[in-house]
Scaffold this motif. Structure first.
Motif, PDB file in Angstrom:
ATOM      1  N   ILE A 201      -2.836 -17.307  16.247  1.00 48.29           N
ATOM      2  CA  ILE A 201      -3.715 -18.320  15.655  1.00 48.29           C
ATOM      3  C   ILE A 201      -4.923 -17.649  15.009  1.00 48.29           C
ATOM      4  CG2 ILE A 201      -5.219 -20.284  16.179  1.00 48.29           C
ATOM      5  CD1 ILE A 201      -3.241 -20.994  18.448  1.00 48.29           C
ATOM      6  N   ALA A 202      -5.462 -16.628  15.658  1.00 42.93           N
ATOM      7  CA  ALA A 202      -6.613 -15.910  15.102  1.00 42.93           C
ATOM      8  C   ALA A 202      -6.253 -15.256  13.767  1.00 42.93           C
ATOM      9  CB  ALA A 202      -7.098 -14.858  16.098  1.00 42.93           C
ATOM     10  N   ARG A 203      -5.081 -14.633  13.704  1.00 43.09           N
ATOM     11  CA  ARG A 203      -4.656 -14.014  12.426  1.00 43.09           C
ATOM     12  C   ARG A 203      -4.498 -15.081  11.342  1.00 43.09           C
ATOM     13  NH1 ARG A 203      -1.394 -11.005  16.003  1.00 43.09           N
ATOM     14  NH2 ARG A 203       0.407 -12.341  15.560  1.00 43.09           N
ATOM     15  N   LYS A 204      -3.958 -16.191  11.698  1.00 38.82           N
ATOM     16  CA  LYS A 204      -3.746 -17.287  10.744  1.00 38.82           C
ATOM     17  C   LYS A 204      -5.059 -17.726  10.092  1.00 38.82           C
ATOM     18  CE  LYS A 204      -2.510 -22.216  11.048  1.00 38.82           C
ATOM     19  NZ  LYS A 204      -1.917 -23.255  11.941  1.00 38.82           N
ATOM     20  N   HIS A 205      -6.126 -17.759  10.886  1.00 42.37           N
ATOM     21  CA  HIS A 205      -7.407 -18.246  10.377  1.00 42.37           C
ATOM     22  C   HIS A 205      -8.372 -17.116  10.015  1.00 42.37           C
ATOM     23  CE1 HIS A 205      -6.520 -22.441  11.267  1.00 42.37           C
ATOM     24  NE2 HIS A 205      -6.075 -22.074  12.458  1.00 42.37           N
ATOM     25  N   GLY A 206      -7.982 -15.871  10.235  1.00 46.99           N
ATOM     26  CA  GLY A 206      -8.860 -14.752   9.919  1.00 46.99           C
ATOM     27  C   GLY A 206     -10.083 -14.678  10.806  1.00 46.99           C
ATOM     28  N   VAL A 207      -9.897 -15.003  12.096  1.00 47.84           N
ATOM     29  CA  VAL A 207     -11.003 -14.976  13.046  1.00 47.84           C
ATOM     30  C   VAL A 207     -10.596 -14.158  14.261  1.00 47.84           C
ATOM     31  CG1 VAL A 207     -11.881 -17.203  12.246  1.00 47.84           C
ATOM     32  CG2 VAL A 207     -10.263 -17.129  14.168  1.00 47.84           C
ATOM     33  N   LEU A 208     -11.490 -14.062  15.236  1.00 47.18           N
ATOM     34  CA  LEU A 208     -11.207 -13.311  16.443  1.00 47.18           C
ATOM     35  C   LEU A 208     -10.461 -14.175  17.459  1.00 47.18           C
ATOM     36  CD1 LEU A 208     -14.687 -11.604  16.968  1.00 47.18           C
ATOM     37  CD2 LEU A 208     -12.607 -10.537  16.047  1.00 47.18           C
TER      38      LEU A 208
END
Length: 274
Positions: A201-208
């Motif tokens: 999910i973090a990769r999907k949104h570009g977050v940690l």
């Protein structure tokens, strides 16, 4: 920053700084820095042995005391009326303040007089030593007894809560009775961010991954989080979690994670199912 409120006057930022297990100069530096970058909610306890360090940071900071929400707690072996009073008075001296914003019983006691302890907790609020009162680590049955049988005007409960530990019955009860729920250990001591689902999910949104785990909590009505963070980078990252946008697919994936992974359960803990 998002704030949470109750009808009886509790008002706190949804993201706070947890201070355990920091002590001494490390704690002072972390709290002082947190206030500099925008935190206005600090959580401590007598058992953390860092109230004096937090107090020093408050004195060092340019942020007025009235703008800072300050929570502290009394340990489970100090719940007799006189001992509880002495504990809070010691906390106020160490913190350098005349009043805390929220005062919790940290854990249920052993062979204690629950009614007298709650009576003292309420009296300390009525005397102005704490703006609001609450309990931490109380299972649902005991919380029900305190709120409904004893009629205590609680404003909050603090419990372990994260993507790997469900607290829905407690959360439902808290909402029905106008209590805010503060999630401690919201990152499950690193276990939350290590989950492949959270990482995806973090990769999907570009977050940690940590930001995903925090935002899952922050998206729930009446839930605050108090992750511990010492470095400026981590403090800022935690604050920025409020900007993450999770979608229904993300929430469904997180719902599929196990919800029985408790990481804090000391020998004196209550029966969590009681």
């Amino acid at each position: 920053m998002q704030r949470l409120t109750t009808r009886n006057g509790l008002d706190l930022p949804a993201i706070g700084l947890g201070t355990w297990p920091m002590t001494g100069s490390e704690c002072t530096q972390a709290v002082r820095q947190a206030l500099e970058v925008g935190y206005r909610h600090i959580d401590t306890a007598t058992a953390y042995d860092n109230e004096a360090a937090v107090g020093q940071a408050l004195r060092d900071s340019d942020v007025p005391r009235e703008q800072i929400h300050l929570t502290t707690k009394v340990w489970w072996d100090r719940l007799a009326p006189k001992a509880m009073r002495q504990s809070l008075e010691g906390s106020l001296r160490a913190l350098g303040t005349e009043q805390v914003d929220l005062f919790h019983i940290h854990w249920p006691g052993k062979d204690w007089d629950l009614a007298r302890s709650i009576e003292t907790l309420v009296a300390l609020r009525d005397e102005g030593k704490a703006r609001s009162i609450g309990v931490a680590n109380f299972p649902l049955g005991l919380l029900h007894q305190v709120v409904e049988t004893l009629g205590a005007p609680l404003s909050a409960i603090q419990v372990e809560y994260h993507v790997l530990l469900g607290q829905q019955p407690l959360l439902d009860y808290a909402r029905r009775h106008d209590l805010l729920l503060t999630a401690y250990t919201p990152l499950a001591r690193g276990q939350a961010a290590a989950q492949p689902v959270i990482q995806a999910i973090a990769r999907k949104h570009g977050v940690l991954p940590s930001q995903v785990a925090l935002k899952w909590l922050l998206d729930q009505d009446g839930v605050a989080v108090i992750p511990k963070a010492g470095s400026r980078e981590n403090q800022l990252a935690n604050l920025a979690a409020s900007n993450v946008q999770l979608d229904d697919e993300d929430r469904a994936a997180i719902a599929g994670l196990p919800k029985d992974q408790r990481v804090v359960s000391p020998a004196f803990a209550p029966d969590w199912n009681s």
